[in-house]
Design a protein around this motif. Structure first.
Motif, short mmCIF file in Angstrom:
data_model
loop_
_atom_site.label_atom_id
_atom_site.label_comp_id
_atom_site.label_asym_id
_atom_site.label_seq_id
_atom_site.Cartn_x
_atom_site.Cartn_y
_atom_site.Cartn_z
N LEU A 264 0.83 -1.20 0.00
CA LEU A 264 0.00 0.00 0.00
C LEU A 264 0.86 1.25 0.00
N LEU A 265 2.05 1.15 0.61
CA LEU A 265 2.92 2.32 0.62
C LEU A 265 3.38 2.66 -0.79
N ASN B 291 2.58 6.13 -2.32
CA ASN B 291 3.79 6.93 -2.46
C ASN B 291 4.03 7.76 -1.21
N VAL B 292 3.92 7.10 -0.04
CA VAL B 292 4.10 7.80 1.23
C VAL B 292 5.57 7.74 1.62
N ALA B 293 6.19 8.89 1.82
CA ALA B 293 7.59 8.96 2.25
C ALA B 293 7.63 9.00 3.77
N LEU B 294 8.23 7.98 4.38
CA LEU B 294 8.17 7.88 5.84
C LEU B 294 9.52 8.03 6.51
N VAL B 295 10.63 7.89 5.77
CA VAL B 295 11.93 7.80 6.39
C VAL B 295 12.89 8.80 5.77
N SER B 296 13.58 9.55 6.60
CA SER B 296 14.56 10.49 6.08
C SER B 296 15.84 9.76 5.74
N PRO B 297 16.55 10.13 4.66
CA PRO B 297 17.81 9.49 4.31
C PRO B 297 18.82 9.56 5.43
N SER B 298 18.87 10.68 6.18
CA SER B 298 19.86 10.81 7.25
C SER B 298 19.65 9.76 8.32
N ALA C 162 8.43 1.19 6.10
CA ALA C 162 8.80 1.34 7.50
C ALA C 162 7.90 0.48 8.37
N PHE C 163 8.52 -0.24 9.29
CA PHE C 163 7.81 -1.07 10.27
C PHE C 163 8.19 -0.59 11.67
N GLU C 164 7.21 -0.47 12.54
CA GLU C 164 7.45 -0.04 13.91
C GLU C 164 6.96 -1.11 14.89
N VAL C 165 7.62 -1.20 16.02
CA VAL C 165 7.19 -2.12 17.07
C VAL C 165 6.06 -1.45 17.85
N PHE D 238 4.60 -3.61 12.99
CA PHE D 238 3.48 -3.10 12.20
C PHE D 238 4.00 -2.19 11.11
N GLU D 239 3.48 -2.34 9.89
CA GLU D 239 3.85 -1.44 8.81
C GLU D 239 3.20 -0.08 9.06
N SER D 240 4.00 0.96 9.04
CA SER D 240 3.52 2.32 9.32
C SER D 240 3.05 2.99 8.04
N LEU D 241 1.86 3.58 8.09
CA LEU D 241 1.29 4.24 6.92
C LEU D 241 1.29 5.76 6.99
N ASN D 242 1.47 6.32 8.19
CA ASN D 242 1.45 7.78 8.29
C ASN D 242 2.06 8.21 9.61
N GLN D 243 2.24 9.52 9.75
CA GLN D 243 2.68 10.13 11.01
C GLN D 243 1.57 11.06 11.49
N GLY D 244 1.68 11.51 12.75
CA GLY D 244 0.68 12.44 13.26
C GLY D 244 0.04 11.95 14.55
N PRO D 245 -0.94 12.69 15.07
CA PRO D 245 -1.58 12.32 16.34
C PRO D 245 -2.42 11.06 16.26
#
Length: 242
Positions: free
Chosen positions: A6-7, A11-18, A123-126, A140-147
């Protein structure tokens, strides 16, 4: 079964190159973090017991480049890793480990990224969760950031064998099936909760902004039953609360 992420569709960008290029953690330190979780003998025994094909057990059976993410915000790029959904752990090819594979359970890291370092990947988060068959941590596969966060849980579920008790014979062998389910994490919650893709359940996430989200969905012909559309609603919600 071929699966398109789905990512990739969104086309969701979740991770910064740094972040992906930070390699202050060494593989020997990874070994120290994960030491004692499974011995090579225990791990092989568990794998043999599952009796699953690689296509069933792994998110993708192929080894891929990736990045391990640690709780101290450090990261380690690795040339070959894969996610074992059946056992809720990550396997990393490591010639210094016994058997050539380092076993990394969810309790040892905060997540991982599938994809070459320096590029946007999956990106996967615990996260902590509770289901009918398991309570604890998983990736869990992360689909977005935010509250309000959206996640996908990829796992292997067992369909028990069927028996004809009168004849005392098994009429259908047990089956192991891949399952992907959406979850939600609201600000202040300690664990993710299952998300039903219905209008009522989706709008409940947006609290007092629900009427505005409902109007936005109607204007843009967005379906509450399609997760990519729900992600669009979430993006609009975040624009409203900034």
């Amino acid at each position: 079964m071929k699966r398109i992420s789905l990512l990739a569709l969104l086309n969701v960008a979740l991770v910064s190159p740094s972040m992906a290029q930070n390699q202050n953690i060494t593989m020997s330190e990874v070994g120290r973090l994960t030491g004692g979780s499974y011995t090579p003998f225990e791990y092989k025994r568990l794998v043999d017991q599952t009796k699953l094909t690689p296509e069933q057990a792994y998110y993708t059976p192929d080894w891929k480049a990736g990045t391990l993410l640690f709780t101290n915000e450090q990261a380690l790029a690795v040339p070959a890793m894969r996610f074992n959904m059946a056992m809720r752990l990550v396997e990393v090819q490591d010639p210094t480990a016994e058997g050539g594979i380092r076993i990394i359970p969810a309790a040892s890291i905060r997540g991982f990224i599938l994809g070459p370092a320096g590029k946007n990947g999956q990106a996967f988060e615990v996260q902590s969760y509770r289901s009918a068959s398991y309570s604890g941590k998983n990736f869990f596969e992360s689909l977005n950031q935010g509250p309000v966060r959206l996640f996908l849980l990829h796992e292997v579920v067992e369909r028990p064998a069927a028996r004809n008790e009168a004849l005392g014979v098994e009429t259908r062998a047990a089956q192991y099936l891949r399952s992907t389910q959406p979850y939600v994490l609201r600000a202040g919650q300690e664990r993710v909760e299952p998300l039903s893709l219905t209008k009522k359940a989706v709008l409940r996430m947006f609290n007092e902004k629900a009427p505005q989200i409902e109007a936005y969905a109607s204007q843009n012909n967005l379906s509450y039953e399609q997760l990519p559309n729900v992600v669009k609603m979430m993006e609009h919600y975040q624009s409203l609360i900034k």
